[in-house]
Design a protein around this motif. Sequence first.
Motif, mmCIF file in Angstrom:
data_model
loop_
_atom_site.group_PDB
_atom_site.id
_atom_site.type_symbol
_atom_site.label_atom_id
_atom_site.label_comp_id
_atom_site.label_asym_id
_atom_site.label_seq_id
_atom_site.Cartn_x
_atom_site.Cartn_y
_atom_site.Cartn_z
ATOM 1 N N TRP A 55 0.821 -1.216 0.000
ATOM 2 C CA TRP A 55 0.000 0.000 0.000
ATOM 3 C C TRP A 55 0.856 1.267 0.000
ATOM 4 N N GLN A 100 -2.878 5.663 -1.777
ATOM 5 C CA GLN A 100 -2.770 7.121 -1.660
ATOM 6 C C GLN A 100 -2.947 7.566 -0.209
ATOM 7 N N GLN A 101 -3.097 6.604 0.693
ATOM 8 C CA GLN A 101 -3.309 6.957 2.090
ATOM 9 C C GLN A 101 -2.249 6.279 2.956
ATOM 10 N N ASN A 109 -13.527 10.773 8.456
ATOM 11 C CA ASN A 109 -12.969 9.773 9.365
ATOM 12 C C ASN A 109 -11.481 9.519 9.155
ATOM 13 N N ILE A 110 -10.700 10.598 9.245
ATOM 14 C CA ILE A 110 -9.238 10.468 9.291
ATOM 15 C C ILE A 110 -8.826 10.813 10.721
ATOM 16 N N ASN A 111 -8.120 9.910 11.392
ATOM 17 C CA ASN A 111 -7.842 10.084 12.819
ATOM 18 C C ASN A 111 -6.350 9.999 13.101
ATOM 19 N N SER A 125 1.174 15.601 4.188
ATOM 20 C CA SER A 125 0.712 16.186 2.927
ATOM 21 C C SER A 125 -0.697 15.699 2.673
ATOM 22 N N LEU A 126 -1.642 16.619 2.747
ATOM 23 C CA LEU A 126 -3.050 16.240 2.688
ATOM 24 C C LEU A 126 -3.702 16.835 1.447
ATOM 25 N N THR A 127 -4.468 16.020 0.715
ATOM 26 C CA THR A 127 -5.185 16.492 -0.466
ATOM 27 C C THR A 127 -6.670 16.195 -0.299
ATOM 28 N N THR A 130 -10.356 15.447 -1.287
ATOM 29 C CA THR A 130 -10.953 14.921 -2.513
ATOM 30 C C THR A 130 -12.446 15.186 -2.557
ATOM 31 N N GLN A 162 -2.136 0.987 7.761
ATOM 32 C CA GLN A 162 -2.857 2.113 7.166
ATOM 33 C C GLN A 162 -4.316 2.165 7.611
ATOM 34 N N VAL A 207 -5.909 4.402 10.640
ATOM 35 C CA VAL A 207 -6.270 5.818 10.573
ATOM 36 C C VAL A 207 -7.785 5.992 10.466
ATOM 37 N N LEU A 208 -8.473 4.952 9.993
ATOM 38 C CA LEU A 208 -9.936 4.988 9.891
ATOM 39 C C LEU A 208 -10.620 4.904 11.246
ATOM 40 N N THR A 214 -17.007 3.339 12.979
ATOM 41 C CA THR A 214 -16.858 3.430 11.529
ATOM 42 C C THR A 214 -17.510 4.708 11.012
ATOM 43 N N PHE A 263 -11.030 -6.613 3.302
ATOM 44 C CA PHE A 263 -10.985 -5.833 2.063
ATOM 45 C C PHE A 263 -12.004 -4.701 2.043
ATOM 46 N N TRP A 275 -10.235 -1.794 3.379
ATOM 47 C CA TRP A 275 -9.306 -1.175 2.424
ATOM 48 C C TRP A 275 -10.075 -0.312 1.436
ATOM 49 N N LEU A 334 -10.789 2.878 3.103
ATOM 50 C CA LEU A 334 -9.567 3.677 3.188
ATOM 51 C C LEU A 334 -9.276 4.364 1.862
ATOM 52 N N SER A 335 -9.485 3.616 0.763
ATOM 53 C CA SER A 335 -9.121 4.166 -0.546
ATOM 54 C C SER A 335 -10.015 5.351 -0.917
ATOM 55 N N GLU A 336 -11.167 5.492 -0.215
ATOM 56 C CA GLU A 336 -12.070 6.608 -0.512
ATOM 57 C C GLU A 336 -11.760 7.856 0.308
ATOM 58 N N LEU A 337 -10.789 7.765 1.210
ATOM 59 C CA LEU A 337 -10.453 8.920 2.041
ATOM 60 C C LEU A 337 -9.704 9.980 1.236
ATOM 61 N N TRP A 338 -9.573 11.161 1.851
ATOM 62 C CA TRP A 338 -8.674 12.165 1.288
ATOM 63 C C TRP A 338 -7.274 11.545 1.163
ATOM 64 N N LEU A 339 -6.485 12.137 0.267
ATOM 65 C CA LEU A 339 -5.146 11.574 0.072
ATOM 66 C C LEU A 339 -4.178 12.163 1.096
ATOM 67 N N PHE A 340 -3.353 11.332 1.681
ATOM 68 C CA PHE A 340 -2.323 11.859 2.578
ATOM 69 C C PHE A 340 -1.083 10.976 2.551
#
Lengths: 191, 573
Positions: A41, A46-47, A131-133, A145-147, A149, B380, B383-384, B452, B560, B563, B566-572
């Motif tokens: 990953w 991307q996370q 839900n980013i913690n 570095s945060l983007t 979406t 990873q 973080v959720l 969640t 899965f 995952w 997670l893939s739908e989150l903002w990018l960081f």
Amino acid sequence: MAVTPPERRIWWNEPIERVELVWIVIAFLWGLFMFVFMIAWHFIGQQNLSKEAYRIAPSAYEAKVDDFAKKNKVREEAGIPVAKPKPGSDVYILGRLWQWWPILELEKGQSYRIHLSSIDWQHGFSLQPTNINIQVHPGYEHVISLTPTQSGEFGIVCNEFCGIGHHTMTGKIYVTEPKKAEAEQRLADGR
Amino acid sequence: MTAETVIGAVPAKAEFRTCQYTGLKVDVAAQRLIIANAVAAVVFLAIGGLMGLLVALTRWPAVHLLPADWFYLILTGHGANVLLFWIIFFEMAILYFASAVLLNSRLAAPKLGWLGFILMIVGALATNVAVLQGDSSVMFTSYPPMMAKPHFYLGIILFAVGALIGCGLFFATLVIAKEEGTYEGSIPLVTFGALTAAIIAVFTIASGAIILIPTWLWSLGLISDIDPLMYKVVWWAMGHSSQQINVSAHVSLWYLTAALLVGAKPLSEKVSRTAFFMYILFLQLASAHHLLAEPGMDASWKIVNTSYMMYLAVMGSMVHGLTVPGAIEAAQRRNGFDRGMFEWLRKAPWGNPAFSGMFLSLVFFGFIGGISGVVLGTEQLNVLMHNTIYVPGHFHGTVVAGTTLAFMGATYIVLPLIFQREIVWPKLAKIQPYLFGIGAAGISLFMMGAGTLGVARRHWDMTFSDASIGFAHSAGAFLMMGLNGIFAIIAAIGGIIFVLVVVATAFFGKKITSGHKLTFPLFSGGGAVASHYGSEKAPKLPGTIILVTIFFVCFVLYYFINWKYLSELWLFR
């Protein structure tokens, strides 16, 4: 009956049943897959949480945030400045008893270097409803570095217990839509 | 070197009785210590459990029972009383049982055992006093720079010293039993599991000492500063490892209960013991689970540690997840329930609370606590859910629906065999594990659901009504917290019945004399199965294969799905 002699003294030479052996192999391979997937990953995802962090005195961090808010302030909401930083720039968020400061206005599809730290106790940066913690420590400046979406209004909740006012500790991030063509170009570039 | 030189005492004149049901020789001194520790455990379960109910009723938005300051105070007490005091007192009872009783041996230095017991009681009381005084509402984890009163830390330190003495007695008893030849060959599997728990306990308590003693000195003003990140690394080497003591202990009880109630023998001694050994080797790495969302931790460090070195300890648990039901299936088929896939399971002693408690614990621990634990501990994915109420959801699946339920089930064996009392109100006892189990599974699942959706843990007000900047959680999140409250009431009813049955039995249950027929019978010859080893022969286990297949499919799907979230989150990065 109590202390009957053991049935087979040399138990470690007994053959393993087939069903157990198959399950052990499945469990091992699944574990191996999950292990490798975390590594993968870092390349395909991307996370991934950045490890960029610095030690900093709380007062020094507070001065940086004050400076940031002063320079980027576009308006005020309920006495709290709203900062609109340039895309790609350094953005400072401060956790303290009991607020996330200042309010931010970001642009969708743009990347920002978000700095996180606390000047008193530990806090939990919890961006909702995305839900980013992320845990926030005093004395440590964490850079991510945060983007964004998605566009809209997002809440920051504190989810690390920080005393009697913990449940009143909130903050806010606005994300605005960029000019359409520009944004598509950037997303296509994968920035 | 003889046992006497090891423990520094001449062989005591131990007093024994012979158990009429299992034929085991029971050291009366060990029996008294088992009773004392089990009773203390239940008292702290009652206190901590009621605190838990108050917490759940406050987090139910429609009820919102306690004011904020009381909520944080009670939540701190809830964690200490159930996670630490209830569980470790009960584990002391298990250690004395698995060493002295299962090995037909005298217990080493029972007087030291009482010293340990008294230290644990004093420590638990000191910490409770600090919490109830109101200025130590720092949560069970007591993260600096937030500071509690000195006796909050000192209480936990004393408690840990007492527990360490208990572990020492366990090791010494193993030496004595070997020395005096009270058993032949290797120690029984259940004792081996208890040994695993005791070894992990020593590591756990050492970590606790390394972090809590400086923190205590800091609270006294003798040390100027405790680094919050360093604190977490070391504190969780105690906090998470202590949960691995629980896992080893309750898996041992699964094997014990299966042996005593249906005469189950492990499918293969080698496999089950190796699975326990994996715990010793890898489970202590779990401190990393609590550092995945922290600043400055390197990805390679996180990945190796959080996965217990390539999930080898998870493999251990998955192996037990097959071998425990597999051993039961093999035994039941031998007992004559051989028709179809699942006659062995249908005709299992579901009316015996020891069995129902054990089997529900096995299912809930695997499906709820186990799977959510792996997902939560993925670098990873963390973080959720980090610090959302998903986290308590996960560990109520492991520690409440898993460990506590297993301990409750085992208590229905301990009452007749060690307390030698007939269980009062058998009908209530019969439904107790179901009520508690369903309640505990419910709170775990609904807290996971709410987490969640982003609901924070350790948080008094999910409506943010007093916050200067408001935030509104989704209606689904409120629904989940309401359901959590309802299932907490169900679990509390199960918990109250348990405490009442145990207390009433301990004081007013009919004394068991010779020739007494038990209300909840044991398997004839169960004691022999439990006390010596030997593997089951070439069994066919279609039912167990289906059960573990369902488990594995759930595991993979849920992994899965997260995952995808997670893939739908903002990018960081």
